[in-house]
Every structure is written in structure tokens, then in C-alpha cells.
Scaffold this active site. Sequence first.
Site, PDB file in Angstrom:
ATOM      1  N   TYR A  66      26.949 119.597  18.743  1.00  0.00           N
ATOM      2  CA  TYR A  66      27.848 118.488  19.068  1.00  0.00           C
ATOM      3  C   TYR A  66      27.379 117.724  20.302  1.00  0.00           C
ATOM      4  CZ  TYR A  66      31.162 119.169  15.376  1.00  0.00           C
ATOM      5  OH  TYR A  66      31.723 119.225  14.130  1.00  0.00           O
ATOM      6  N   VAL A 108      33.764 110.141  13.492  1.00  0.00           N
ATOM      7  CA  VAL A 108      34.122 110.802  14.742  1.00  0.00           C
ATOM      8  C   VAL A 108      33.318 110.219  15.908  1.00  0.00           C
ATOM      9  CG1 VAL A 108      34.818 112.947  13.613  1.00  0.00           C
ATOM     10  CG2 VAL A 108      32.426 112.655  14.243  1.00  0.00           C
ATOM     11  N   HIS A 124      39.604 112.546  11.344  1.00  0.00           N
ATOM     12  CA  HIS A 124      38.817 113.744  11.613  1.00  0.00           C
ATOM     13  C   HIS A 124      38.521 113.937  13.098  1.00  0.00           C
ATOM     14  CE1 HIS A 124      37.298 113.463   7.174  1.00  0.00           C
ATOM     15  NE2 HIS A 124      38.502 113.960   7.263  1.00  0.00           N
ATOM     16  N   GLY A 193      31.896 102.573   2.924  1.00  0.00           N
ATOM     17  CA  GLY A 193      30.924 103.556   3.404  1.00  0.00           C
ATOM     18  C   GLY A 193      31.405 104.990   3.389  1.00  0.00           C
ATOM     19  N   PRO A 220      26.739 101.040  -1.042  1.00  0.00           N
ATOM     20  CA  PRO A 220      25.502 100.779  -1.786  1.00  0.00           C
ATOM     21  C   PRO A 220      25.399 101.616  -3.061  1.00  0.00           C
ATOM     22  CG  PRO A 220      25.020 101.595   0.448  1.00  0.00           C
ATOM     23  CD  PRO A 220      26.498 101.584   0.309  1.00  0.00           C
TER      24      PRO A 220
HETATM   25  P1  NAD Z   1      29.426 110.824   3.475  1.00  0.00           P
HETATM   26  O1  NAD Z   1      28.217 111.225   4.259  1.00  0.00           O
HETATM   27  O2  NAD Z   1      29.997 111.774   2.524  1.00  0.00           O
HETATM   28  O3  NAD Z   1      29.131 109.489   2.643  1.00  0.00           O
HETATM   29  C1  NAD Z   1      28.555 108.370   3.223  1.00  0.00           C
HETATM   30  C2  NAD Z   1      28.662 107.216   2.248  1.00  0.00           C
HETATM   31  O4  NAD Z   1      28.146 106.057   2.881  1.00  0.00           O
HETATM   32  C3  NAD Z   1      27.867 107.405   0.944  1.00  0.00           C
HETATM   33  O5  NAD Z   1      28.714 107.142  -0.153  1.00  0.00           O
HETATM   34  C4  NAD Z   1      26.758 106.364   1.035  1.00  0.00           C
HETATM   35  O6  NAD Z   1      26.438 105.799  -0.227  1.00  0.00           O
HETATM   36  C5  NAD Z   1      27.387 105.321   1.936  1.00  0.00           C
HETATM   37  N1  NAD Z   1      26.448 104.498   2.713  1.00  0.00           N
HETATM   38  C6  NAD Z   1      25.186 104.786   3.109  1.00  0.00           C
HETATM   39  N2  NAD Z   1      24.678 103.768   3.819  1.00  0.00           N
HETATM   40  C7  NAD Z   1      25.644 102.810   3.872  1.00  0.00           C
HETATM   41  C8  NAD Z   1      25.721 101.517   4.469  1.00  0.00           C
HETATM   42  N3  NAD Z   1      24.690 100.996   5.168  1.00  0.00           N
HETATM   43  N4  NAD Z   1      26.873 100.805   4.333  1.00  0.00           N
HETATM   44  C9  NAD Z   1      27.914 101.319   3.628  1.00  0.00           C
HETATM   45  N5  NAD Z   1      27.887 102.521   3.046  1.00  0.00           N
HETATM   46  C10 NAD Z   1      26.764 103.264   3.160  1.00  0.00           C
HETATM   47  O7  NAD Z   1      30.489 110.363   4.545  1.00  0.00           O
HETATM   48  P2  NAD Z   1      32.077 110.422   4.516  1.00  0.00           P
HETATM   49  O8  NAD Z   1      32.574 109.949   3.203  1.00  0.00           O
HETATM   50  O9  NAD Z   1      32.481 109.729   5.767  1.00  0.00           O
HETATM   51  O10 NAD Z   1      32.491 111.971   4.625  1.00  0.00           O
HETATM   52  C11 NAD Z   1      31.744 112.933   5.307  1.00  0.00           C
HETATM   53  C12 NAD Z   1      32.389 113.586   6.527  1.00  0.00           C
HETATM   54  O11 NAD Z   1      31.406 113.601   7.536  1.00  0.00           O
HETATM   55  C13 NAD Z   1      33.539 112.899   7.149  1.00  0.00           C
HETATM   56  O12 NAD Z   1      34.509 113.850   7.262  1.00  0.00           O
HETATM   57  C14 NAD Z   1      33.106 112.489   8.569  1.00  0.00           C
HETATM   58  O13 NAD Z   1      34.062 112.925   9.503  1.00  0.00           O
HETATM   59  C15 NAD Z   1      31.846 113.224   8.827  1.00  0.00           C
HETATM   60  N6  NAD Z   1      30.733 112.463   9.435  1.00  0.00           N
HETATM   61  C16 NAD Z   1      30.975 111.497  10.368  1.00  0.00           C
HETATM   62  C17 NAD Z   1      29.917 110.750  10.900  1.00  0.00           C
HETATM   63  C18 NAD Z   1      30.202 109.688  11.939  1.00  0.00           C
HETATM   64  O14 NAD Z   1      31.199 109.763  12.638  1.00  0.00           O
HETATM   65  N7  NAD Z   1      29.388 108.639  12.019  1.00  0.00           N
HETATM   66  C19 NAD Z   1      28.614 110.995  10.488  1.00  0.00           C
HETATM   67  C20 NAD Z   1      28.397 112.009   9.526  1.00  0.00           C
HETATM   68  C21 NAD Z   1      29.470 112.716   9.015  1.00  0.00           C
END
Ligand code: NAD
Length: 249
Positions: A66, A108, A124, A193, A220
Site C-alpha cells: 500500500y 481508492v 472501497h 471504466g 473500451p
Molecule cells: P477492474 O480492474 O476490474 O476493471 C477495470 C475496467 O476498466 C475494465 O473493464 C477495463 O476494460 C476498463 N478500462 C481499461 N482502460 C480504460 C480506460 N482508459 N478508460 C475506461 N475504461 C478502461 O476495476 P474495477 O471494476 O474498478 O474493480 C476492481 C477493484 O479494484 C475495485 O474494487 C477497486 O477498488 C480496485 N482498484 C482500484 C484502483 C484505483 O483506485 N485506481 C486500481 C486498481 C484496483
Amino acid sequence: MNLPEAVALLHAARRVVVMTGAGVSAESGIPTFRDAQTGHWARFRPEDLASPEAYWRDPELVWDWYAGRYRDVTAARPNRGHELIAELEGRKLAEYGDGAFVLVTQNVDGLHLRAGSRPPLELHGNLTHGRCEACDHRQPLPGAAGFVPPPRCERCGSRMRPNVVWFGEMLPEDVLEDAQLAFEQAEVALVIGTSSQVYPAAALADVTLACGGTVIEINPDTTPLTRRASFSLRATAGEGLTVLMAPAD
Ligand code: NAD
Ligand code: ZN
């Protein structure tokens, strides 16, 4: 529904809810969970680090992960997608008042706030804060540069855990209730996304559909939501929002 109809509906809607997932932050260089982890962490699956069992087994390992993600997120910048969501919020609030827009996120990373959005409903939690293991107090982590985990609670001195919801844990009830209400009341729900596979977040779009509202997806790739959505745009967050927020004909 076709694209011009979706654009017109979003333009006219007096109540909009936006739900975002990791894909919205992908263009800021923050990997989604479906992307492979890199370096030292490639040996671990996120599911094996983001769980209460992993934390009780090896809190130092989980905190190291983390702390690294916290550094990455601090170094990252909001992208066009975050900015357009903040812009849409600004437009709706200016036109229709306080209740016209709600942002719900599974992310997050805190990037929506840094892009100028009001504080989103964080389903989350967030990795910019710690949460006390003893008294539940939440406080921001110290600056990422010199941060050495674990943080200590400023109230009671106990060890803090990351302020995130782990696999197998319940979502914060009040946040989930507020999100549910927003999806009930929404004329348009924009789902951007997210793989729409992590429950209960994935079920919220169905609440809008059941209440007669419109669900527009931007991703996408196709997801389990694609077939149920009123309209689904195969695009990145930034591209899709640019198209949807263009002035209606
Ligand atoms: P996920 O990883 O399951 O899915 C990501 C989605 O984003 C996919 O469907 C993919 O096709 C799409 N994607 C990829 N590039 C994109 C773009 N440029 N524009 C739009 N969409 C795009 O993520 P989720 O559905 O958020 O669930 C996973 C869990 O992981 C969540 O609970 C979240 O809390 C956690 N998480 C959070 C982060 C963060 O805070 N940035 C990062 C990784 C995981
Ligand atoms: Zn405490």
C-alpha cells in the site's frame, strides 16, 4: 438507443450519477487489477494482498504494497477523464442545484478530488488515509516521500491499517445507502471504466434501470453490464466523455 439520443439525454438530465472504476485512472498510469503487477510485486496477486487474511498474516508486507501504491498515486496526475467528470458535475450543479449530481467511485486513489470534484462516495475507501485498528479513527497518511508504515493513530497510538475495503469485507453501510439512493433517483447513470464484476457496486446500475432511468456505459471492452445498459460506448473514459458531453443537436 443511439449516440445522439444518449448525448441528448445526458444533456437534459436533472439528476445524474456517475460510477467510476479503475479504468478511469488507467490513463494516469495507475494499473487496474486486471493488469499484471510489475517488479517485486509481480509474484503476488492483488487478491492475495488486499484481504484481511493477508493483513493479519503479514501486515508489513501488505503495508509495503500500500505504501508503494500510495507513492504511485501521489506521483500520478488526474487525466482528461477525471477532469471531464468534474466539469460535468460543475455544469449540472450550476444548472439544477445541489442534488443534480453524485459521483460514486470504486477507486481508492483520490484522483477525483484532485481533479476538482466534490468528495465522491468512496465505496472501497481510499489509500491516502489510515484507519485505526483499535478505535476506527481515520487520518491522512503522512507525505508519501518519507512515509514509513505502519502509521500510528493520533488519538490512541494503536497501529493503523489501510483505509480501504478488502476482498471479503463489507462496504461502509452509509456510503452504500447514499449511492443506492443516487442510483434510484438518477435520470441518467454513467458507468465508466469498471469491469462490473465486483459486487455490490456492479448491481447499482440495475437500480437505475429498475426505476426507469437510463444507464450509459463507457468502457473500451464489453462487460457483463454492456448488454443490460441502455447504451454502451466502446471508448476510453476521456474519449467517451468528450463524445457524450459535446453539445446536443
Ligand atoms: P477492474 O480492474 O476490474 O476493471 C477495470 C475496467 O476498466 C475494465 O473493464 C477495463 O476494460 C476498463 N478500462 C481499461 N482502460 C480504460 C480506460 N482508459 N478508460 C475506461 N475504461 C478502461 O476495476 P474495477 O471494476 O474498478 O474493480 C476492481 C477493484 O479494484 C475495485 O474494487 C477497486 O477498488 C480496485 N482498484 C482500484 C484502483 C484505483 O483506485 N485506481 C486500481 C486498481 C484496483
Ligand atoms: Zn485509535
